[in-house]
Write an enzyme that holds these catalytic residues in place. Sequence first.
Site, PDB file in Angstrom:
ATOM      1  N   TYR A 165       7.762  10.937  -0.280  1.00 40.46           N
ATOM      2  CA  TYR A 165       7.690   9.578  -0.836  1.00 40.46           C
ATOM      3  C   TYR A 165       9.071   8.911  -0.840  1.00 40.46           C
ATOM      4  O   TYR A 165       9.228   7.754  -0.442  1.00 40.46           O
ATOM      5  CB  TYR A 165       7.129   9.683  -2.255  1.00 40.46           C
ATOM      6  CG  TYR A 165       6.819   8.386  -2.962  1.00 40.46           C
ATOM      7  CD1 TYR A 165       5.600   7.744  -2.767  1.00 40.46           C
ATOM      8  CD2 TYR A 165       7.718   7.836  -3.863  1.00 40.46           C
ATOM      9  CE1 TYR A 165       5.300   6.575  -3.448  1.00 40.46           C
ATOM     10  CE2 TYR A 165       7.423   6.664  -4.550  1.00 40.46           C
ATOM     11  CZ  TYR A 165       6.207   6.043  -4.340  1.00 40.46           C
ATOM     12  OH  TYR A 165       5.906   4.883  -5.025  1.00 40.46           O
ATOM     13  N   PRO A 181      10.279  -1.144  -7.528  1.00 39.78           N
ATOM     14  CA  PRO A 181       9.827  -0.968  -8.911  1.00 39.78           C
ATOM     15  C   PRO A 181      10.255   0.389  -9.456  1.00 39.78           C
ATOM     16  O   PRO A 181      10.356   1.370  -8.716  1.00 39.78           O
ATOM     17  CB  PRO A 181       8.297  -1.026  -8.797  1.00 39.78           C
ATOM     18  CG  PRO A 181       8.002  -1.586  -7.447  1.00 39.78           C
ATOM     19  CD  PRO A 181       9.158  -1.173  -6.587  1.00 39.78           C
ATOM     20  N   TYR A 221       9.195   2.891 -12.932  1.00 41.16           N
ATOM     21  CA  TYR A 221       7.911   3.474 -13.355  1.00 41.16           C
ATOM     22  C   TYR A 221       7.054   2.389 -14.009  1.00 41.16           C
ATOM     23  O   TYR A 221       7.424   1.818 -15.031  1.00 41.16           O
ATOM     24  CB  TYR A 221       8.149   4.678 -14.272  1.00 41.16           C
ATOM     25  CG  TYR A 221       8.529   5.892 -13.449  1.00 41.16           C
ATOM     26  CD1 TYR A 221       9.790   5.974 -12.850  1.00 41.16           C
ATOM     27  CD2 TYR A 221       7.604   6.910 -13.193  1.00 41.16           C
ATOM     28  CE1 TYR A 221      10.120   7.052 -12.035  1.00 41.16           C
ATOM     29  CE2 TYR A 221       7.930   7.995 -12.394  1.00 41.16           C
ATOM     30  CZ  TYR A 221       9.194   8.057 -11.815  1.00 41.16           C
ATOM     31  OH  TYR A 221       9.529   9.121 -10.998  1.00 41.16           O
ATOM     32  N   ALA A 237       0.840  -1.209   0.000  1.00 40.30           N
ATOM     33  CA  ALA A 237       0.000   0.000   0.000  1.00 40.30           C
ATOM     34  C   ALA A 237       0.869   1.252   0.000  1.00 40.30           C
ATOM     35  O   ALA A 237       1.823   1.354   0.768  1.00 40.30           O
ATOM     36  CB  ALA A 237      -0.895   0.006   1.231  1.00 40.30           C
ATOM     37  N   GLY A 276      10.388  16.571  -6.358  1.00 42.23           N
ATOM     38  CA  GLY A 276       8.957  16.635  -6.017  1.00 42.23           C
ATOM     39  C   GLY A 276       8.475  15.512  -5.118  1.00 42.23           C
ATOM     40  O   GLY A 276       7.271  15.357  -4.911  1.00 42.23           O
ATOM     41  N   GLN A 277       9.417  14.718  -4.562  1.00 42.10           N
ATOM     42  CA  GLN A 277       8.968  13.564  -3.765  1.00 42.10           C
ATOM     43  C   GLN A 277       9.786  13.384  -2.482  1.00 42.10           C
ATOM     44  O   GLN A 277      10.147  12.260  -2.133  1.00 42.10           O
ATOM     45  CB  GLN A 277       9.068  12.280  -4.591  1.00 42.10           C
ATOM     46  CG  GLN A 277       7.969  12.138  -5.646  1.00 42.10           C
ATOM     47  CD  GLN A 277       7.801  10.692  -6.099  1.00 42.10           C
ATOM     48  OE1 GLN A 277       8.771  10.042  -6.439  1.00 42.10           O
ATOM     49  NE2 GLN A 277       6.577  10.196  -6.085  1.00 42.10           N
TER      50      GLN A 277
HETATM   51  N1  CAA Z   1      14.896  18.420 -11.951  1.00 41.26           N
HETATM   52  C1  CAA Z   1      15.168  19.721 -11.842  1.00 41.26           C
HETATM   53  N2  CAA Z   1      14.234  20.678 -11.958  1.00 41.26           N
HETATM   54  C2  CAA Z   1      12.992  20.312 -12.198  1.00 41.26           C
HETATM   55  C3  CAA Z   1      12.632  18.951 -12.343  1.00 41.26           C
HETATM   56  C4  CAA Z   1      13.655  17.986 -12.216  1.00 41.26           C
HETATM   57  N3  CAA Z   1      13.396  16.675 -12.330  1.00 41.26           N
HETATM   58  N4  CAA Z   1      11.315  18.873 -12.559  1.00 41.26           N
HETATM   59  C5  CAA Z   1      10.861  20.143 -12.557  1.00 41.26           C
HETATM   60  N5  CAA Z   1      11.866  21.006 -12.357  1.00 41.26           N
HETATM   61  C6  CAA Z   1      11.785  22.464 -12.303  1.00 41.26           C
HETATM   62  C7  CAA Z   1      10.999  22.988 -13.476  1.00 41.26           C
HETATM   63  O1  CAA Z   1      11.837  23.141 -14.581  1.00 41.26           O
HETATM   64  C8  CAA Z   1      10.478  24.283 -12.939  1.00 41.26           C
HETATM   65  O2  CAA Z   1      11.506  25.240 -12.969  1.00 41.26           O
HETATM   66  P1  CAA Z   1      11.186  26.759 -13.343  1.00 41.26           P
HETATM   67  O3  CAA Z   1      10.205  27.227 -12.286  1.00 41.26           O
HETATM   68  O4  CAA Z   1      12.511  27.410 -13.265  1.00 41.26           O
HETATM   69  O5  CAA Z   1      10.593  26.705 -14.714  1.00 41.26           O
HETATM   70  C9  CAA Z   1      10.206  23.997 -11.462  1.00 41.26           C
HETATM   71  O6  CAA Z   1      11.044  22.850 -11.150  1.00 41.26           O
HETATM   72  C10 CAA Z   1       8.777  23.639 -11.203  1.00 41.26           C
HETATM   73  O7  CAA Z   1       8.437  22.501 -12.006  1.00 41.26           O
HETATM   74  P2  CAA Z   1       6.961  22.132 -12.373  1.00 41.26           P
HETATM   75  O8  CAA Z   1       6.412  23.154 -13.333  1.00 41.26           O
HETATM   76  O9  CAA Z   1       6.893  20.698 -12.790  1.00 41.26           O
HETATM   77  O10 CAA Z   1       6.263  22.383 -10.959  1.00 41.26           O
HETATM   78  P3  CAA Z   1       4.873  21.897 -10.501  1.00 41.26           P
HETATM   79  O11 CAA Z   1       4.652  22.538  -9.168  1.00 41.26           O
HETATM   80  O12 CAA Z   1       3.842  22.063 -11.567  1.00 41.26           O
HETATM   81  O13 CAA Z   1       5.060  20.326 -10.328  1.00 41.26           O
HETATM   82  C11 CAA Z   1       5.811  18.321  -9.408  1.00 41.26           C
HETATM   83  C12 CAA Z   1       5.961  19.832  -9.379  1.00 41.26           C
HETATM   84  C13 CAA Z   1       4.384  17.912  -9.013  1.00 41.26           C
HETATM   85  C14 CAA Z   1       6.749  17.758  -8.366  1.00 41.26           C
HETATM   86  C15 CAA Z   1       6.141  17.814 -10.812  1.00 41.26           C
HETATM   87  O14 CAA Z   1       7.451  18.237 -11.135  1.00 41.26           O
HETATM   88  C16 CAA Z   1       6.082  16.307 -10.920  1.00 41.26           C
HETATM   89  O15 CAA Z   1       5.021  15.734 -11.066  1.00 41.26           O
HETATM   90  N6  CAA Z   1       7.242  15.650 -10.881  1.00 41.26           N
HETATM   91  C17 CAA Z   1       7.323  14.190 -11.030  1.00 41.26           C
HETATM   92  C18 CAA Z   1       7.165  13.536  -9.729  1.00 41.26           C
HETATM   93  C19 CAA Z   1       7.240  12.064  -9.942  1.00 41.26           C
HETATM   94  O16 CAA Z   1       8.082  11.543 -10.664  1.00 41.26           O
HETATM   95  N7  CAA Z   1       6.360  11.353  -9.278  1.00 41.26           N
HETATM   96  C20 CAA Z   1       6.334   9.935  -9.448  1.00 41.26           C
HETATM   97  C21 CAA Z   1       4.947   9.477  -9.196  1.00 41.26           C
HETATM   98  S1  CAA Z   1       4.783   7.765  -9.569  1.00 41.26           S
HETATM   99  C22 CAA Z   1       5.545   7.017  -8.315  1.00 41.26           C
HETATM  100  O17 CAA Z   1       5.938   7.601  -7.362  1.00 41.26           O
HETATM  101  C23 CAA Z   1       5.701   5.538  -8.421  1.00 41.26           C
HETATM  102  C24 CAA Z   1       7.080   5.161  -8.238  1.00 41.26           C
HETATM  103  O18 CAA Z   1       7.420   4.617  -7.193  1.00 41.26           O
HETATM  104  C25 CAA Z   1       8.057   5.345  -9.320  1.00 41.26           C
END
Ligand code: CAA
Length: 243
Positions: free
Chosen positions: A150, A180, A182, A86, A146-147
């Site tokens: 997590y 895992p 993605y 979970a 962003g995590q």
């Molecule tokens: N590295 C460096 N900078 C990054 C970046 C990264 N990976 N991703 C985004 N940024 C920067 C952007 O370029 C942006 O910069 P500017 O403001 O200078 O333009 C700034 O950070 C904000 O980025 P976003 O526009 O994406 O911001 P947001 O608030 O809309 O979203 C977020 C933030 C929700 C964290 C989004 O970036 C996101 O969804 N990231 C992916 C998170 C992710 O991979 N989650 C996995 C979910 S699935 C899972 O978790 C299962 C598993 O186990 C694998």
Amino acid sequence: MKASVAVVTGGTRGIGLEISRALIRDGHIVAAVYFGNNEAAIRFDEEAGDKGKSFKFDVANYEACERSCAEIERELGEVSVLVNNAGITRDGVLHKMPLENWHDVISTNLDSCFNMSRALMTGMRERKYGRIVNISSINGQKGQFGQVNYAAAKAGMIGFTKALALESAAKGVTVNVVCPGYIETDMTGSVKQEVLDSIVKQIPVARMGKPEEIADTVSFLTSEKASFITGATISANGGQYMV
Ligand code: CAA
């Protein structure tokens, strides 16, 4: 192969559903724990028939886990397999993250491993047989923008696994963690498409994984064939991160 009861948390949807299905195929009776989605639980109950049953409780709640695990054992029999699958995401950068999003992710993803293992470990030790598999994530190994919540919870699961493996090895209970990458589920489906596209570009096999591919890994680790594997961190990520 000991036919037994297996508990899969988050076992009615996504990766957890495929794990439940695989463990049923392996000859287990599966208790699939869920909390939110009633429709998925009803579908699981229909599909599983007398080979599985859904149980609704919050894995973040210690007392609920203690009470419900006792109920599962009364109803289905002694549990020898536990899959702590979970998990939730509340993605967002730390400097904007509400405290609640930190606590929700830590308690659902990490406290749950303690709560469920605590409830079921005594029986496994007494019977000198058990299999615990924790489902962590590539993002607990490498971090992810962003995590912070997590990644911290998922990294915590890796340490939890190693310590519990040491404590349990002499009692015939193995404890392993699967990370895992993605995988095609609702969870990754909620990531913005452009973000997901950029992530898929980093996967050497050039695709996302399928829930079945994680379930097969869990099926092996919960089998008697995996008797000598404990405390292991198994990556299943298409080569995206190699440790
Ligand atoms: N590295 C460096 N900078 C990054 C970046 C990264 N990976 N991703 C985004 N940024 C920067 C952007 O370029 C942006 O910069 P500017 O403001 O200078 O333009 C700034 O950070 C904000 O980025 P976003 O526009 O994406 O911001 P947001 O608030 O809309 O979203 C977020 C933030 C929700 C964290 C989004 O970036 C996101 O969804 N990231 C992916 C998170 C992710 O991979 N989650 C996995 C979910 S699935 C899972 O978790 C299962 C598993 O186990 C694998």
